[in-house]
Design a protein around this motif. Structure first.
Motif, PDB file in Angstrom:
ATOM      1  N   LEU B 240      33.871  33.700  52.120  1.00 45.65           N
ATOM      2  CA  LEU B 240      34.684  34.119  50.598  1.00 45.65           C
ATOM      3  C   LEU B 240      34.125  35.500  50.136  1.00 45.65           C
ATOM      4  O   LEU B 240      34.523  36.099  49.496  1.00 45.65           O
ATOM      5  CB  LEU B 240      34.540  33.079  49.769  1.00 45.65           C
ATOM      6  N   HIS B 242      33.929  38.106  51.749  1.00 40.54           N
ATOM      7  CA  HIS B 242      34.879  39.338  52.265  1.00 40.54           C
ATOM      8  C   HIS B 242      36.338  39.201  51.514  1.00 40.54           C
ATOM      9  O   HIS B 242      37.082  39.983  52.117  1.00 40.54           O
ATOM     10  CB  HIS B 242      34.665  39.709  53.783  1.00 40.54           C
ATOM     11  N   MET B 243      36.516  38.294  50.772  1.00 41.25           N
ATOM     12  CA  MET B 243      37.586  38.263  49.949  1.00 41.25           C
ATOM     13  C   MET B 243      37.856  39.642  49.271  1.00 41.25           C
ATOM     14  O   MET B 243      36.716  39.988  48.405  1.00 41.25           O
ATOM     15  CB  MET B 243      37.614  37.187  48.978  1.00 41.25           C
ATOM     16  N   VAL B 244      38.823  40.405  49.549  1.00 36.02           N
ATOM     17  CA  VAL B 244      38.983  41.781  48.652  1.00 36.02           C
ATOM     18  C   VAL B 244      39.457  41.368  47.003  1.00 36.02           C
ATOM     19  O   VAL B 244      40.500  40.821  46.946  1.00 36.02           O
ATOM     20  CB  VAL B 244      39.928  42.580  49.259  1.00 36.02           C
ATOM     21  N   VAL B 245      38.588  41.699  46.378  1.00 36.73           N
ATOM     22  CA  VAL B 245      38.888  41.594  44.649  1.00 36.73           C
ATOM     23  C   VAL B 245      39.159  42.947  44.180  1.00 36.73           C
ATOM     24  O   VAL B 245      39.657  43.036  42.936  1.00 36.73           O
ATOM     25  CB  VAL B 245      37.815  40.660  44.011  1.00 36.73           C
ATOM     26  N   ASN B 246      38.617  43.984  44.870  1.00 36.85           N
ATOM     27  CA  ASN B 246      38.785  45.257  43.865  1.00 36.85           C
ATOM     28  C   ASN B 246      39.273  46.304  45.154  1.00 36.85           C
ATOM     29  O   ASN B 246      38.419  47.264  45.387  1.00 36.85           O
ATOM     30  CB  ASN B 246      37.322  45.710  43.509  1.00 36.85           C
ATOM     31  N   PRO B 247      40.539  46.405  45.338  1.00 35.44           N
ATOM     32  CA  PRO B 247      40.967  47.117  46.458  1.00 35.44           C
ATOM     33  C   PRO B 247      40.874  48.573  46.327  1.00 35.44           C
ATOM     34  O   PRO B 247      41.121  49.415  47.698  1.00 35.44           O
ATOM     35  CB  PRO B 247      42.402  46.621  46.940  1.00 35.44           C
ATOM     36  N   HIS B 248      41.301  49.012  45.206  1.00 34.56           N
ATOM     37  CA  HIS B 248      41.671  50.587  45.287  1.00 34.56           C
ATOM     38  C   HIS B 248      40.484  51.172  44.306  1.00 34.56           C
ATOM     39  O   HIS B 248      40.420  52.446  44.481  1.00 34.56           O
ATOM     40  CB  HIS B 248      42.874  50.661  44.388  1.00 34.56           C
ATOM     41  N   SER B 257      34.443  47.648  55.028  1.00 35.99           N
ATOM     42  CA  SER B 257      35.392  47.749  54.221  1.00 35.99           C
ATOM     43  C   SER B 257      34.955  48.160  52.571  1.00 35.99           C
ATOM     44  O   SER B 257      33.826  48.459  52.362  1.00 35.99           O
ATOM     45  CB  SER B 257      36.451  46.662  54.118  1.00 35.99           C
ATOM     46  N   TYR B 258      35.963  47.850  51.638  1.00 32.93           N
ATOM     47  CA  TYR B 258      35.671  48.140  50.137  1.00 32.93           C
ATOM     48  C   TYR B 258      36.268  47.028  49.398  1.00 32.93           C
ATOM     49  O   TYR B 258      37.175  46.652  49.523  1.00 32.93           O
ATOM     50  CB  TYR B 258      36.185  49.518  49.755  1.00 32.93           C
ATOM     51  N   CYS B 260      35.157  44.096  48.592  1.00 33.20           N
ATOM     52  CA  CYS B 260      34.845  42.781  48.955  1.00 33.20           C
ATOM     53  C   CYS B 260      34.074  42.192  47.728  1.00 33.20           C
ATOM     54  O   CYS B 260      33.295  42.764  47.059  1.00 33.20           O
ATOM     55  CB  CYS B 260      34.071  42.481  50.076  1.00 33.20           C
ATOM     56  N   ASP B 309      32.660  39.314  35.657  1.00 32.28           N
ATOM     57  CA  ASP B 309      34.048  39.174  35.687  1.00 32.28           C
ATOM     58  C   ASP B 309      34.697  39.433  37.300  1.00 32.28           C
ATOM     59  O   ASP B 309      35.666  38.694  37.588  1.00 32.28           O
ATOM     60  CB  ASP B 309      34.790  40.711  34.898  1.00 32.28           C
ATOM     61  N   TRP B 310      33.949  40.293  37.956  1.00 30.79           N
ATOM     62  CA  TRP B 310      34.274  40.075  39.612  1.00 30.79           C
ATOM     63  C   TRP B 310      33.897  38.741  40.235  1.00 30.79           C
ATOM     64  O   TRP B 310      34.938  38.319  40.750  1.00 30.79           O
ATOM     65  CB  TRP B 310      33.397  40.980  40.157  1.00 30.79           C
ATOM     66  N   ILE B 313      36.838  36.310  39.026  1.00 28.80           N
ATOM     67  CA  ILE B 313      38.212  36.833  39.734  1.00 28.80           C
ATOM     68  C   ILE B 313      37.864  35.903  41.016  1.00 28.80           C
ATOM     69  O   ILE B 313      38.942  35.242  41.595  1.00 28.80           O
ATOM     70  CB  ILE B 313      38.440  38.439  39.798  1.00 28.80           C
ATOM     71  N   ASN B 317      40.321  32.716  42.226  1.00 29.64           N
ATOM     72  CA  ASN B 317      41.064  32.752  43.529  1.00 29.64           C
ATOM     73  C   ASN B 317      40.924  31.244  44.228  1.00 29.64           C
ATOM     74  O   ASN B 317      41.844  30.656  44.934  1.00 29.64           O
ATOM     75  CB  ASN B 317      41.037  33.914  44.170  1.00 29.64           C
TER      76      ASN B 317
END
Lengths: 404, 404
Positions: B240, B242-248, B257-258, B260, B309-310, B313, B317
């Motif tokens: 969990l 590496h679940m992307v929560v803030n992709p951009h 990656s970015y 996560c 907050d992150w 999220i 999910n």
């Protein structure tokens, strides 16, 4: 007593194999079930006696020696009624033991509006027609229904049906009452049932860990973990469409939040990004975008690329969480996925840890739009398959009597 | 043969209850196991004969009539060695049947650097010391280890240990060899083990669907679905972090990656957002932020709000996906969660569908930093609990002989 219980359980397991495989030799049943041939023969003899299977010589084995008899489900004698309340249609079908759809009735469903009684009215009428059209010696053994919303497992209550605005509507009970067949109606969420159908009869046969994404207006999910559907405490798990993928710049979602996966990849998102007018909706509109993309139209291709990126983020998250062997795209994602596959795969490569993506496969639903209906039929067959010898051979007929 | 198998399975089930509950009356065992008292007596007599349990009169029942004997695990006679390779420490412990930590050794682990041989060297030395210090008649029945990375279930291979940069290191085999006790070492991922420990002995007792988030440098996860740890095809599920929560707009993650979840809520994110210098790290640094927030420091409170907050999220999910009864925060999230709870709850209210969040509870790990070690000990006990009467009573001693 223990012996009797084992015999009945084995009969259920054998009938399930025959139901799923269609026609299977005694030899293969012996191997799959780890039982000897004389036990298999005793079981098939009993199941033949109550009419649930037929045995026959294979037409040509190509081998010398006595051939192993083929065991077939009695598709003509035992059937269920299966219903599907999908986002754009209402479907009823008579499905024979073995899983073939013998006959069906379909009505277009308006996007908004129909209340519980209108929906049940149409389905119950179809159901009674199908039942009356069955051969006189055929026996209805169960009723299953698929609904595009959150279902309470025990009683088929629709807890939340976002597209019709249904909250706590007694769909299963009401459909059972209006059918008047004396049989309970088991209801499941459409994506849950689609996942199970694809795993049992579709793209995911043999996979113990599988994720099924069902797209239409929104995106539902069915997730198989260790061979079983993930339910969670209340049976409301698998809501992958409300996974937030775009928290600070997201599109509004039907759930009241922003940036949910279904808001970013659902029907409205694709049509908007592709520049289609707001009054268009439905599968034809989606296919016109994918067709244009196939023809090289830049706007349509860019729309699929953008949607594919969001879909890829969602799928990558799911692979990290579930380490599945397969991801299946169903509903309108069947149409959308091929044009978005490159983007999805690129996100998986970027965002999934290497060991978790080593062996994952991505596929579109092999059962297509029938996945949910086929899953609903399995709900109807479940009691029979759990214990096919549990009741005297004529109980089925009595149920049939009250059916007609 | 069937009877004998049932007897051995029942003995395992009974010993597991005693192991988890500590001291339990025959009457309660009969009720929990659905067996009659004479069967329970036969089983406890056998387990007493091989020394695995003791029976004793309760001190004061407060009731008239013959009291039900209390059955206790022989914590002094049967033990496992448990190891924990955590992000900041190396721990070894001797854990008695029943789960109490009898003795432990701890070393500070440098953040970067130690290779397989250095880590195993320290742990094996601790293990041999603990083993020598055990009473002469005590028997070592197994060895379990927790590691902060992705583990191949079959052989304890570390497929990916991000903080130490380990890839495909034969940790389980090497630790077994260096311990020289003639026992295999079973290895698990720290968050998986923490989840199981919290479900068996911690905050989540009685919960069949539970999510455990383990924070340190990154964020790992252990997810219990229907009473069992979610493994996935290769045992690499539950990632969990590496679940992307803030992709951009996301922070860089150790995975390459970015955005996560672990990049947004891990140690570095909290310390950066709280304006702490880049050279600070570790639990003390995190506690200084949470302490400052408790004292009302605006920057520290704002940091917890943002991180919360992150985290919210991510947790929302997960609740949509798993419909769990409980979410448990472990590792450094134990410290962070109380100050971030309001934000997490607000995200859940906004992003989780109402029926899926009706009954979910949020808790910090009841076992604290011992959750992973306790989970590792359970790996060591698993073979004994699976079949405590499967071997002649002296086999354990022979294993002990080869142990010393």
């Amino acid at each position: 007593m223990v012996q009797e219980e084992i015999r009945r359980r084995n009969a259920g397991a054998l009938l399930r194999y025959v139901h799923l495989l269609g026609a299977v030799s005694r030899a293969e049943l012996a191997e799959r079930m780890g039982l000897n041939r004389s036990t298999i023969m005793a079981l098939t003899t009993e199941l033949t006696r109550v009419g649930l299977v037929h045995e026959e010589l294979p037409t040509d084995t190509g081998r010398a020696g006595r051939p192993s008899l083929l065991v077939r489900p009695a598709a003509d004698r035992f059937y269920v009624l299966a219903f599907d309340v999908a986002v754009d249609r209402l479907v009823a079908a008579r499905v024979g033991l073995g899983g073939s759809i013998l006959e069906r009735r379909t009505a277009v469903r308006p996007r908004a509006g129909p209340d519980l009684h209108e929906v049940v009215e149409v389905l119950a009428r179809f159901g009674r027609q199908l039942h009356r059209a069955a051969p006189p010696d055929a026996i209805c053994v169960g009723v299953g229904a698929s609904y595009c919303g959150m279902i309470r497992p025990g009683d088929g209550m629709v807890r939340f049906g976002p597209d019709l605005g249904w909250v706590d509507q007694a769909f299963g009970a009401e459909l059972g009452r209006r059918l008047g067949l004396g049989l309970p109606v088991t209801v499941g969420n459409e994506a849950h049932l689609g996942a199970q159908a694809e795993q049992q009869r579709g793209a995911g046969v043999g996979f113990q860990n599988l994720i099924y994404l069902h797209g239409d207006v929104g995106v539902g999910g069915g997730i198989i973990v260790g061979g079983r559907l993930l339910g969670g405490d209340g049976g409301y798990g698998c809501e992958l469409g409300h996974m937030v993928v775009n928290p600070h710049d997201g599109r509004p979602c039907g759930c009241g939040s922003y940036g949910c996966l279904e808001a970013e990849v659902g029907e409205r998102a694709l049509l908007d990004v592709a520049g289609r007018p707001a009054e268009l909706f439905g599968r034809e509109a989606i296919r016109s975008v994918t067709d244009d993309a196939d023809r090289g139209d830049p706007a349509a291709r860019e729309a699929l690329r953008q949607i594919g990126d969001w879909l890829g983020i969602g799928v990558a998250n799911l692979i990290n969480l579930f380490n599945p062997g397969m991801v299946v795209f169903g509903g309108m994602l069947c149409d959308l996925y091929p044009g978005a596959a490159a983007q999805v795969r690129s996100r998986i490569a970027r965002n999934v840890l290497p060991v978790a993506r080593e062996n994952v496969r991505l596929r579109t639903a092999a059962l297509g739009d029938d996945a949910t209906l086929v899953g609903a039929a399995e709900l109807g067959f479940a009691p029979l398959l759990a214990d096919p010898l549990g009741r005297p051979a004529d109980t089925g007929r009595r149920a049939a009597g009250s059916c007609r």
